[in-house]
Scaffold this motif. Structure first.
Motif, PDB file in Angstrom:
ATOM      1  N   ILE A   1      -1.052  -7.994  -6.468  1.00  0.00           N
ATOM      2  CA  ILE A   1      -1.232  -8.970  -5.391  1.00  0.00           C
ATOM      3  C   ILE A   1       0.124  -9.435  -4.874  1.00  0.00           C
ATOM      4  CG2 ILE A   1      -2.030 -11.309  -4.854  1.00  0.00           C
ATOM      5  CD1 ILE A   1      -4.387 -10.720  -6.836  1.00  0.00           C
ATOM      6  N   LEU A   2       1.018  -9.781  -5.780  1.00  0.00           N
ATOM      7  CA  LEU A   2       2.350 -10.240  -5.374  1.00  0.00           C
ATOM      8  C   LEU A   2       3.122  -9.142  -4.646  1.00  0.00           C
ATOM      9  CD1 LEU A   2       3.361 -12.251  -8.549  1.00  0.00           C
ATOM     10  CD2 LEU A   2       2.852 -13.185  -6.275  1.00  0.00           C
ATOM     11  N   ALA A   3       3.068  -7.942  -5.157  1.00  0.00           N
ATOM     12  CA  ALA A   3       3.789  -6.827  -4.517  1.00  0.00           C
ATOM     13  C   ALA A   3       3.236  -6.549  -3.128  1.00  0.00           C
ATOM     14  CB  ALA A   3       3.687  -5.580  -5.392  1.00  0.00           C
ATOM     15  N   ASP A   4       1.924  -6.576  -2.998  1.00  0.00           N
ATOM     16  CA  ASP A   4       1.287  -6.310  -1.707  1.00  0.00           C
ATOM     17  C   ASP A   4       1.678  -7.364  -0.677  1.00  0.00           C
ATOM     18  OD1 ASP A   4      -0.539  -4.986   0.090  1.00  0.00           O
ATOM     19  OD2 ASP A   4      -1.962  -6.592  -0.306  1.00  0.00           O
ATOM     20  N   LYS A   5       1.639  -8.613  -1.044  1.00  0.00           N
ATOM     21  CA  LYS A   5       1.942  -9.682  -0.097  1.00  0.00           C
ATOM     22  C   LYS A   5       3.442  -9.784   0.193  1.00  0.00           C
ATOM     23  CE  LYS A   5      -2.262 -10.183  -0.065  1.00  0.00           C
ATOM     24  NZ  LYS A   5      -2.883  -9.080   0.628  1.00  0.00           N
ATOM     25  N   ALA A   6       4.271  -9.397  -0.753  1.00  0.00           N
ATOM     26  CA  ALA A   6       5.719  -9.475  -0.547  1.00  0.00           C
ATOM     27  C   ALA A   6       6.232  -8.308   0.292  1.00  0.00           C
ATOM     28  CB  ALA A   6       6.432  -9.498  -1.896  1.00  0.00           C
TER      29      ALA A   6
END
Length: 100
Positions: A32-37
């Motif tokens: 989730i963090l990688a996708d949004k970042a």
């Protein structure tokens, strides 16, 4: 790759959707963090700005993104630099915050 790892990856991918997904594991949270970042102008798909979808609007306004992980403080900070001539700050955050 063993079936347990495959299942965990599939679960993480299936649960990263913004509206209904949840971070069901540390791997899912990382995805989730990688996708949004991963937000940047290079990810704009439409060539014509009048055809931009929500992803293109966010990506077009983004000039730099950086994720800082402080393991000791147990914090993750997403730093963003946006072009306010491409979209207003309020419009950007209206789009982006709902996706986090």
């Amino acid at each position: 790759m063993d079936y347990g790892e495959v299942a965990e990856i599939m679960c993480a991918i299936g649960n990263h959707e913004e509206q209904y997904g949840e971070a069901v594991s540390t791997l899912a949270a990382a995805l989730i963090l990688a996708d949004k970042a991963d937000v940047h102008t290079s990810r704009v798909r439409a060539m014509d700005p009048t055809l931009y979808d929500i992803h293109d609007r966010v990506n077009n306004a983004s000039r730099r993104s950086y994720v800082d992980v402080d393991a000791e403080a147990r914090t993750i900070t997403l730093e963003l630099e946006i072009d306010t001539t491409a979209v207003s700050v309020m419009d950007y955050f209206e789009i982006f915050i709902s996706r986090m």
